[in-house]
Design an enzyme around this catalytic site. Structure first.
Site, PDB file in Angstrom:
ATOM      1  N   GLU A 102      -5.345  -4.979  10.412  1.00 56.48           N
ATOM      2  CA  GLU A 102      -4.123  -3.861  10.701  1.00 56.48           C
ATOM      3  C   GLU A 102      -4.607  -3.306  11.978  1.00 56.48           C
ATOM      4  O   GLU A 102      -5.479  -2.412  11.844  1.00 56.48           O
ATOM      5  CB  GLU A 102      -4.302  -2.953   9.400  1.00 56.48           C
ATOM      6  CG  GLU A 102      -3.946  -3.553   7.996  1.00 56.48           C
ATOM      7  CD  GLU A 102      -3.196  -2.505   7.267  1.00 56.48           C
ATOM      8  OE1 GLU A 102      -2.237  -2.590   6.739  1.00 56.48           O
ATOM      9  OE2 GLU A 102      -4.020  -1.304   7.144  1.00 56.48           O
ATOM     10  N   GLY A 159       3.067  -1.147   3.968  1.00 56.01           N
ATOM     11  CA  GLY A 159       3.091   0.356   3.754  1.00 56.01           C
ATOM     12  C   GLY A 159       4.404   0.644   3.624  1.00 56.01           C
ATOM     13  O   GLY A 159       4.899   0.462   2.232  1.00 56.01           O
ATOM     14  N   GLY A 160       4.984   1.226   4.224  1.00 56.99           N
ATOM     15  CA  GLY A 160       6.683   1.672   4.294  1.00 56.99           C
ATOM     16  C   GLY A 160       7.593   0.991   3.455  1.00 56.99           C
ATOM     17  O   GLY A 160       8.355   1.420   2.543  1.00 56.99           O
ATOM     18  N   SER A 178       3.820  -2.288  10.212  1.00 54.16           N
ATOM     19  CA  SER A 178       5.121  -2.519  10.263  1.00 54.16           C
ATOM     20  C   SER A 178       5.550  -3.847   9.814  1.00 54.16           C
ATOM     21  O   SER A 178       6.545  -4.295  10.712  1.00 54.16           O
ATOM     22  CB  SER A 178       5.403  -2.179  11.836  1.00 54.16           C
ATOM     23  OG  SER A 178       5.120  -0.931  11.942  1.00 54.16           O
ATOM     24  N   ASN A 228       1.105  -1.139  -0.105  1.00 54.29           N
ATOM     25  CA  ASN A 228      -0.039   0.064  -0.208  1.00 54.29           C
ATOM     26  C   ASN A 228       0.987   1.185   0.092  1.00 54.29           C
ATOM     27  O   ASN A 228       1.560   1.590   0.987  1.00 54.29           O
ATOM     28  CB  ASN A 228      -0.980  -0.068   1.314  1.00 54.29           C
ATOM     29  CG  ASN A 228      -1.782   1.122   1.327  1.00 54.29           C
ATOM     30  OD1 ASN A 228      -1.932   2.022   0.668  1.00 54.29           O
ATOM     31  ND2 ASN A 228      -2.310   1.461   2.449  1.00 54.29           N
ATOM     32  N   TRP A 229       1.207   1.883  -1.257  1.00 56.39           N
ATOM     33  CA  TRP A 229       2.035   2.926  -1.170  1.00 56.39           C
ATOM     34  C   TRP A 229       1.566   4.313  -0.706  1.00 56.39           C
ATOM     35  O   TRP A 229       2.105   5.147  -0.441  1.00 56.39           O
ATOM     36  CB  TRP A 229       2.176   3.185  -2.917  1.00 56.39           C
ATOM     37  CG  TRP A 229       3.061   2.267  -3.412  1.00 56.39           C
ATOM     38  CD1 TRP A 229       4.016   1.459  -2.853  1.00 56.39           C
ATOM     39  CD2 TRP A 229       3.678   2.227  -4.776  1.00 56.39           C
ATOM     40  NE1 TRP A 229       4.819   0.665  -3.406  1.00 56.39           N
ATOM     41  CE2 TRP A 229       4.468   1.100  -4.903  1.00 56.39           C
ATOM     42  CE3 TRP A 229       3.240   3.004  -5.906  1.00 56.39           C
ATOM     43  CZ2 TRP A 229       5.077   0.748  -6.240  1.00 56.39           C
ATOM     44  CZ3 TRP A 229       3.822   2.526  -7.146  1.00 56.39           C
ATOM     45  CH2 TRP A 229       4.678   1.774  -7.193  1.00 56.39           C
ATOM     46  N   LYS A 230       0.378   4.255  -0.210  1.00 50.84           N
ATOM     47  CA  LYS A 230      -0.502   5.594   0.444  1.00 50.84           C
ATOM     48  C   LYS A 230      -0.075   6.578  -0.574  1.00 50.84           C
ATOM     49  O   LYS A 230      -0.066   6.400  -1.663  1.00 50.84           O
ATOM     50  CB  LYS A 230       0.174   5.733   1.711  1.00 50.84           C
ATOM     51  CG  LYS A 230      -0.202   4.377   2.807  1.00 50.84           C
ATOM     52  CD  LYS A 230       0.062   4.628   4.001  1.00 50.84           C
ATOM     53  CE  LYS A 230      -0.188   3.289   4.760  1.00 50.84           C
ATOM     54  NZ  LYS A 230       0.124   3.220   6.270  1.00 50.84           N
ATOM     55  N   HIS A 284      -9.488   1.174   4.826  1.00 50.04           N
ATOM     56  CA  HIS A 284      -8.221   1.461   5.611  1.00 50.04           C
ATOM     57  C   HIS A 284      -8.320   2.310   6.810  1.00 50.04           C
ATOM     58  O   HIS A 284      -9.264   3.163   6.738  1.00 50.04           O
ATOM     59  CB  HIS A 284      -7.156   1.956   4.481  1.00 50.04           C
ATOM     60  CG  HIS A 284      -5.695   1.869   5.247  1.00 50.04           C
ATOM     61  ND1 HIS A 284      -5.218   2.633   6.114  1.00 50.04           N
ATOM     62  CD2 HIS A 284      -4.859   0.990   4.987  1.00 50.04           C
ATOM     63  CE1 HIS A 284      -3.998   2.528   6.242  1.00 50.04           C
ATOM     64  NE2 HIS A 284      -3.797   1.415   5.954  1.00 50.04           N
ATOM     65  N   GLY A 342       2.800   2.247  10.624  1.00 48.29           N
ATOM     66  CA  GLY A 342       3.531   3.039  10.664  1.00 48.29           C
ATOM     67  C   GLY A 342       4.459   3.371  11.737  1.00 48.29           C
ATOM     68  O   GLY A 342       5.139   4.577  11.892  1.00 48.29           O
ATOM     69  N   GLU A 355      -6.522   4.604   7.930  1.00 47.72           N
ATOM     70  CA  GLU A 355      -6.445   5.998   7.643  1.00 47.72           C
ATOM     71  C   GLU A 355      -7.771   6.619   6.971  1.00 47.72           C
ATOM     72  O   GLU A 355      -8.139   7.909   7.139  1.00 47.72           O
ATOM     73  CB  GLU A 355      -5.267   6.323   6.641  1.00 47.72           C
ATOM     74  CG  GLU A 355      -4.003   5.977   7.450  1.00 47.72           C
ATOM     75  CD  GLU A 355      -3.018   5.375   6.696  1.00 47.72           C
ATOM     76  OE1 GLU A 355      -2.779   5.561   5.450  1.00 47.72           O
ATOM     77  OE2 GLU A 355      -2.011   4.889   7.512  1.00 47.72           O
TER      78      GLU A 355
HETATM   79  P1  13P Z   1       3.361   0.101   7.604  1.00 49.14           P
HETATM   80  O1  13P Z   1       3.736  -0.910   7.036  1.00 49.14           O
HETATM   81  O2  13P Z   1       3.851   1.515   7.023  1.00 49.14           O
HETATM   82  O3  13P Z   1       3.133  -0.038   9.147  1.00 49.14           O
HETATM   83  O4  13P Z   1       1.680   0.502   6.966  1.00 49.14           O
HETATM   84  C1  13P Z   1       0.873  -0.357   7.021  1.00 49.14           C
HETATM   85  C2  13P Z   1      -0.469  -0.288   6.339  1.00 49.14           C
HETATM   86  O5  13P Z   1      -1.387   0.711   6.696  1.00 49.14           O
HETATM   87  C3  13P Z   1      -0.779  -0.917   5.228  1.00 49.14           C
HETATM   88  O6  13P Z   1      -2.062  -0.614   4.654  1.00 49.14           O
END
Ligand code: 13P
Length: 248
Positions: free
Chosen positions: A164, A231-232, A210, A9-11, A92, A170, A94
């Site tokens: 999640e 994500g990251g 994470s 997930n590149w956000k 998600h 994050g 967020e």
């Molecule tokens: P991180 O892997 O950066 O913690 O993010 C997880 C996430 O929200 C994937 O959708």
């Protein structure tokens, strides 16, 4: 047998050029036995779909629950289908937190995604406060039950659930493998209750929060964790390749 999935997930990251470079860098390095997906910003989806190397599937990060209409700034399932996107992240944390996405909206979006042949990756998970207050199971029960209410799952490969925990996103504080397994197993039990044993046995449940190259294997060993939503650590091509190859 559930096919493992590693979804990035590149956000709100990457320009078009950066995304195309990423695709070139991962070409020929992805395992066939894993569904490798990147969920990218909407504006670059078309370019990514057109240039996607073999074995890389493309997803969106959100969609509106209506097909069209007066919803300034929104993107519909018809448009995602039109550019050739296969997956879409729904609900998600967020989006739930910053854009007021309710369980009801999540439910409508899942139904619309399936109606238009898009595969939803449905996110659920508790806050730190909820975990510390022993409310994790209740939160998951509500989120999963409401998300899947009236959803007809004819092909179990088409719906993915991602556990999640918000406190792990994050933060670098990943849920350990047993915590992830416990929650994913609990989610599978809810799916059995609200859908069927067959759907529960076959649906894929991912862990996200994470996930990194050095911990993905811990999760993959757990019986109820079928992959990761990352994500990251999905932003660097080399790391993404490593994550996918360790998600077997
Ligand atoms: P991180 O892997 O950066 O913690 O993010 C997880 C996430 O929200 C994937 O959708």
């Amino acid at each position: 047998m559930r096919k493992p999935m590693l979804a990035g997930n590149w956000k709100m990251n990457k320009t078009r050029d950066e995304a195309i470079q990423f695709e070139l860098a991962v070409a020929d390095k992805l395992p066939k036995s894993v569904d490798c997906v990147v969920c990218a910003p909407a504006i670059i989806l078309r370019d990514l779909v057109k240039r996607a190397p073999e074995g890389l599937k493309i997803g969106a990060q959100n969609m509106h629950e209506k097909e069209s209409g007066a919803f300034t700034g929104e993107i519909s399932p018809v448009m995602l289908k039109d550019v050739g996107v296969e997956y879409v992240i729904i609900g998600h944390s967020e989006r739930r937190t910053y854009y007021n996405e309710t369980d009801q909206k999540v439910n409508e979006k899942i139904k619309k995604a399936l109606e238009f042949g898009l595969k939803p990756i449905v996110c659920v998970g508790e806050t730190l406060e909820e975990r510390e207050g022993n409310k994790t199971e209740a939160v998951l029960e509500t989120q999963v039950t409401k998300a899947l209410e009236g959803v007809e799952i004819s092909n179990t490969e088409d719906v993915i659930i991602a556990y999640e925990p918000i406190w792990a996103i994050g933060t670098g504080k990943n849920a350990d493998q047993n915590t992830a397994e416990e929650a994913c197993s609990y989610i599978r039990g809810i799916v059995e209750k609200v859908q069927s044993k067959k759907v529960a046995d076959e649906i894929r449940i991912l862990y996200g929060g994470s996930v990194k190259v050095n911990n993905i294997k811990d999760y993959m060993q757990m019986p109820n964790v079928d992959g990761g939503l990352v994500g990251g650590a999905s932003l660097k091509a080399d790391d993404f390749v490593e994550l996918c190859n360790k998600a077997i």
